[in-house]
Design a protein around this motif. Structure first.
Motif, PDB file in Angstrom:
ATOM      1  N   HIS B  81      72.675 -22.373  10.775  1.00  0.00           N
ATOM      2  CA  HIS B  81      73.512 -23.484  11.211  1.00  0.00           C
ATOM      3  C   HIS B  81      74.591 -22.966  12.149  1.00  0.00           C
ATOM      4  N   ARG B  82      75.017 -23.801  13.070  1.00  0.00           N
ATOM      5  CA  ARG B  82      75.989 -23.334  14.071  1.00  0.00           C
ATOM      6  C   ARG B  82      77.320 -22.947  13.435  1.00  0.00           C
ATOM      7  N   SER B  83      77.646 -23.513  12.254  1.00  0.00           N
ATOM      8  CA  SER B  83      78.914 -23.180  11.589  1.00  0.00           C
ATOM      9  C   SER B  83      78.851 -21.808  10.930  1.00  0.00           C
ATOM     10  N   GLY B  84      77.655 -21.264  10.794  1.00  0.00           N
ATOM     11  CA  GLY B  84      77.493 -20.029  10.027  1.00  0.00           C
ATOM     12  C   GLY B  84      77.476 -20.300   8.529  1.00  0.00           C
ATOM     13  N   GLY B  85      77.702 -21.556   8.139  1.00  0.00           N
ATOM     14  CA  GLY B  85      77.780 -21.894   6.714  1.00  0.00           C
ATOM     15  C   GLY B  85      76.483 -22.495   6.202  1.00  0.00           C
ATOM     16  N   PHE B  86      76.611 -23.328   5.158  1.00  0.00           N
ATOM     17  CA  PHE B  86      75.444 -23.901   4.476  1.00  0.00           C
ATOM     18  C   PHE B  86      74.484 -22.792   4.077  1.00  0.00           C
ATOM     19  N   PHE B  87      73.299 -22.776   4.622  1.00  0.00           N
ATOM     20  CA  PHE B  87      72.343 -21.748   4.209  1.00  0.00           C
ATOM     21  C   PHE B  87      71.584 -21.272   5.434  1.00  0.00           C
ATOM     22  N   ARG B  88      70.799 -20.213   5.262  1.00  0.00           N
ATOM     23  CA  ARG B  88      69.948 -19.692   6.319  1.00  0.00           C
ATOM     24  C   ARG B  88      68.532 -19.597   5.801  1.00  0.00           C
ATOM     25  N   ILE B  89      67.569 -19.754   6.685  1.00  0.00           N
ATOM     26  CA  ILE B  89      66.200 -19.384   6.334  1.00  0.00           C
ATOM     27  C   ILE B  89      65.985 -17.981   6.885  1.00  0.00           C
ATOM     28  N   ARG B  90      65.768 -17.035   5.978  1.00  0.00           N
ATOM     29  CA  ARG B  90      65.558 -15.646   6.366  1.00  0.00           C
ATOM     30  C   ARG B  90      64.206 -15.183   5.833  1.00  0.00           C
ATOM     31  N   GLY B  91      63.940 -13.900   5.973  1.00  0.00           N
ATOM     32  CA  GLY B  91      62.706 -13.351   5.428  1.00  0.00           C
ATOM     33  C   GLY B  91      62.992 -12.586   4.148  1.00  0.00           C
ATOM     34  N   LEU B  92      62.013 -12.556   3.248  1.00  0.00           N
ATOM     35  CA  LEU B  92      62.139 -11.774   2.018  1.00  0.00           C
ATOM     36  C   LEU B  92      60.908 -10.889   1.899  1.00  0.00           C
ATOM     37  N   ASP B  93      61.150  -9.599   1.721  1.00  0.00           N
ATOM     38  CA  ASP B  93      60.059  -8.652   1.535  1.00  0.00           C
ATOM     39  C   ASP B  93      60.008  -8.274   0.058  1.00  0.00           C
ATOM     40  N   VAL B  94      58.872  -8.525  -0.575  1.00  0.00           N
ATOM     41  CA  VAL B  94      58.730  -8.286  -2.010  1.00  0.00           C
ATOM     42  C   VAL B  94      57.648  -7.240  -2.230  1.00  0.00           C
ATOM     43  N   SER B  95      57.971  -6.208  -3.003  1.00  0.00           N
ATOM     44  CA  SER B  95      56.957  -5.194  -3.315  1.00  0.00           C
ATOM     45  C   SER B  95      57.017  -4.842  -4.792  1.00  0.00           C
ATOM     46  N   GLY B  96      55.950  -4.226  -5.267  1.00  0.00           N
ATOM     47  CA  GLY B  96      55.924  -3.779  -6.660  1.00  0.00           C
ATOM     48  C   GLY B  96      55.706  -4.894  -7.653  1.00  0.00           C
ATOM     49  N   ALA B  97      55.177  -6.039  -7.188  1.00  0.00           N
ATOM     50  CA  ALA B  97      54.953  -7.152  -8.106  1.00  0.00           C
ATOM     51  C   ALA B  97      53.707  -6.906  -8.949  1.00  0.00           C
ATOM     52  N   ASP B  98      53.697  -7.483 -10.148  1.00  0.00           N
ATOM     53  CA  ASP B  98      52.490  -7.492 -10.973  1.00  0.00           C
ATOM     54  C   ASP B  98      51.439  -8.385 -10.320  1.00  0.00           C
TER      55      ASP B  98
END
Lengths: 469, 469
Positions: B81-98
């Motif tokens: 968002h232009r305010s830098g607030g609210f939330f962001r959609i980013r990436g998540l890298d997950v490893s070592g999962a069952d």
């Protein structure tokens, strides 16, 4: 058709009419000052002297260049072990703190793994006993202190050091090996560790336990007595002991207590919401106002602490010699609860403390927790709250006063004076400043069975004050 | 010497001999299906229809290029968002999962601030009532659902959106404004949020409360009835309701229950220790196997979910029009507890779930929590455990079965089927697979008063199953 047979009766079993509850058994142990079969405090002291005599253990400060197995990385300047395991000394950047210094950076211990602090319990002749270890740690001011049965990082018990296995570890890592009396994820010092937590575990076994020479069964009452001796019971033993279910929640938890728990949770959550403290790991080389010499990393004003290197030789550890960094505090700390007993319940004045390395920013701490030397020369308004009241307490008001060490595996001769100081209803009646709140001790003994509420200094005092409730 | 004076007596006060406890008052409210003065369920439905008629609210999916106020950053590709607030959609890298897929990356909602979910409570003619809101959310499948009194992010109540203040917020942010019945930091969906937590607060007031048209007092019993209607009570209301102190710990907490709590804590801590799952935020642009088109970010096999853009118009919100991204799941989820009532206590089969965005890696979840479509075409051995048992349950064994929505402020038409399925002692007696454990419901109602134990899907079901205990 069989002939007459001898009837074998089962052996007579004398079970109590009502099985005793855990809290009751813990309380009985707290009232018992002799371990069945092995004696009282004099015998424990003899044993400790003998262990100190038999085992060799020396810690020698060395320049970083001679710190075997450790190096400063080229890019970040972090101090790391060649295995990549154990822990690292990194930098921590803290901003948005309350008080006169809102922003600073500092060295910090980064160890992103959960350690195990395990105390094995067993009924001996009907008395619940705990298996303590006479453990030598490199930072201990007196070499040897009483420790939990197991005190191991994940690196330790994965045997990254290539040494022997950790004794008795199986009771705490193999599910179903015993009856769990407590298993709580608790934080370590938020001023020195970055979000470090340990499992505080007490497991009771019915099995026969082979007791190695460095280990000994003690009663809860003996531990309470030994907690009144300087530098006798180590930090890990204290935090595990604080989780002992000495009181049944059923007794402590009427509707009023439940309301008070919600009010405390709300007060803590408000403190977290209000706190604007943000901390993040940074390269050690980028830490401001700290200098690295050949022997130490020090603050430019010689405040707070130093990071030093040590070489350790031990005859009774998984490996018999190693090098490691330690945090060496400047000056002796004061850790104290104000205690009031004028309103039925025993109450203590709790401080909601935001520290850079605390896992969730704010935890409940003691009334006073500081190293007075760090405030040397600052005006009265910037001195820690209630420090004067603790220092000037009349002898008759001092309910507890003992020198206790922080964990000797990470801290070098870190000795703090732990106190409980009784105050009258006048102090109790005045509105405490923001961030302070009176709480019943029994509330804290209920909360300490969950992680994230009480910091390690408060938990140490909770262990020491158990005889008071 | 004064003359005769009229003696004014204080008004007669009819206090009960024993003040009723909170649990008792909550239980009474749970047994009450009519709100004093404002009627029963038919009146609530009328009111909801009226609110839906009076307020205008539309959500329109739009291409990202038309998503007002939001943009993809040049360097990371994150949606911000232009305010830098609210939330962001980013990436998540997950490893070592069952499981069959140990490593993946995915889009994730990053909102590193603690929101407030607040339910205001007040006794009306002696009945404890809760102030719910008829709230329109962009992702709601039916526009309007019952929500807590306050549902606000820090960005909201700091008014980053530049709009009106959040109604009733002061009860939850001003300490001492009312009596706190609950205040717990709980997680949100670990599959979509990165370590997001909210304060779940219930505050009781004695003050006169002006009830705005979009708000209404309801009893706990009415909420329980409405929880049996599809998409009626929103996720935030469910998680707050799960924290309601319906049972006094004193009643639930004998010595055996306390031992069982320690055993559960130990089981959860073991699951955390065993888990090798590591997750870290990465640039959205670096997320593997996901594609960004003009309209959506989608998985290459069209599994899991999409990130879409929407434009929202509302007549009754702090701001009347805005753009925002939403997470649009693929297919309908199944969230279910197996329930056994053959052993005195009502017990449910709990699953220790490790999810990429869970604050402390593992939390206790329902027996089944999945979107079956995501497992389409996989062999039987890779299907979620117990899903078949839930799907093939005989009608007589289904104790609860309702379509409930996930939070419409972040999820687009995310409807899950929540179930409780009764099983017989045969299922109960067989040893559950690793990661599953039977627990008494009353244990879970005690644990849900602390953060970090139960995930949001389990808490939703706990709210729905409250009438069962």
């Amino acid at each position: 058709m069989r002939g007459a047979a001898t009837v074998v009766l089962p052996p007579a079993v004398h079970e109590p009419l009502t099985p005793r509850g855990t809290a009751e058994r813990c309380l009985e142990s707290a009232r018992t000052s002799t371990t069945p079969g092995t004696g009282g405090l004099p015998e424990i002291r003899q044993w400790l002297e003998e262990r100190a005599r038999v085992n060799e253990f020396t810690t020698t400060p060395v320049p970083f260049a001679q710190l075997d197995g450790w190096r400063f990385t080229d890019d970040t300047g972090d101090l790391v072990h060649r295995s990549g395991g154990f822990f690292r000394i990194r930098g921590l950047d803290v901003s948005g703190a309350d008080g006169p210094v809102p922003h600073w950076s500092q060295p910090v211990i980064d160890q992103p793994e959960v350690g195990v602090l395990g105390m094995l319990a067993k009924e001996i002749d009907g008395v619940l006993c705990l298996l303590v270890q006479a453990k030598m740690e490199p930072g201990n001011i007196n070499v040897l202190q009483l420790s939990p049965t197991v005190q191991a990082t994940r690196s330790n018990f994965l045997r990254l050091h290539g040494g022997a296995a950790t004794r008795y570890l199986e009771y705490f890592t193999e599910p179903g090996r015993g009856r769990v009396l407590a298993d709580v994820l608790h934080s370590e010092q938020g001023g020195s560790f970055y979000r470090k937590r340990n499992r505080n575990i007490i497991v009771e076994t019915d099995e026969d336990v082979v007791v190695h020479d460095d280990y000994r069964w003690v009663t809860v009452g003996q531990l309470h007595a030994l907690l009144r001796e300087d530098n006798m019971v180590n930090m890990d033993a204290r935090t595990v002991l604080s989780c002992l279910p000495l009181s049944a929640p059923a007794a402590a938890f009427d509707d009023a207590a439940q309301s008070e728990t919600a009010a405390i949770q709300s007060w803590l959550n408000n403190a977290k919401s209000r706190s604007s403290l943000v901390s993040r790991l940074v390269p050690l080389a980028s830490v401001d106002r700290w200098r690295r010499s050949e022997d130490a990393i020090s603050h430019e004003e010689n405040r707070y602490f130093q990071v030093i290197g040590t070489m350790v030789r031990a005859s009774n550890r998984e490996v018999t010699s190693w090098g490691q960094p330690l945090i060496a505090p400047r000056g002796r700390g004061v850790v104290a609860f104000l205690v009031c007993r004028t309103r039925g319940d025993v109450e203590v004045l709790v401080h909601a403390r935001a520290e850079g390395g605390t896992p969730d920013v704010v935890e409940l701490g003691p009334t006073v927790q500081c190293v007075p030397d760090n405030f040397h020369g600052l005006p009265a308004g910037q001195q820690p709250r209630y420090l004067d009241l603790v220092r000037e307490a009349a002898p008759g008001d001092i309910l507890y006063d003992t020198l206790l060490s922080e964990e000797g595996g990470r801290f070098y001769q870190a000795e703090n004076r732990y106190l409980a100081v009784g105050v009258d209803d006048e102090v109790r009646s005045s509105t405490p400043p923001p961030g302070f709140r009176w709480m019943a001790l029994r509330q804290l003994y209920a909360l300490v069975r969950h992680g994230g509420y009480l910091n390690v200094e408060a938990r140490s005092l909770l262990a020491c004050l158990q005889p008071m409730v």
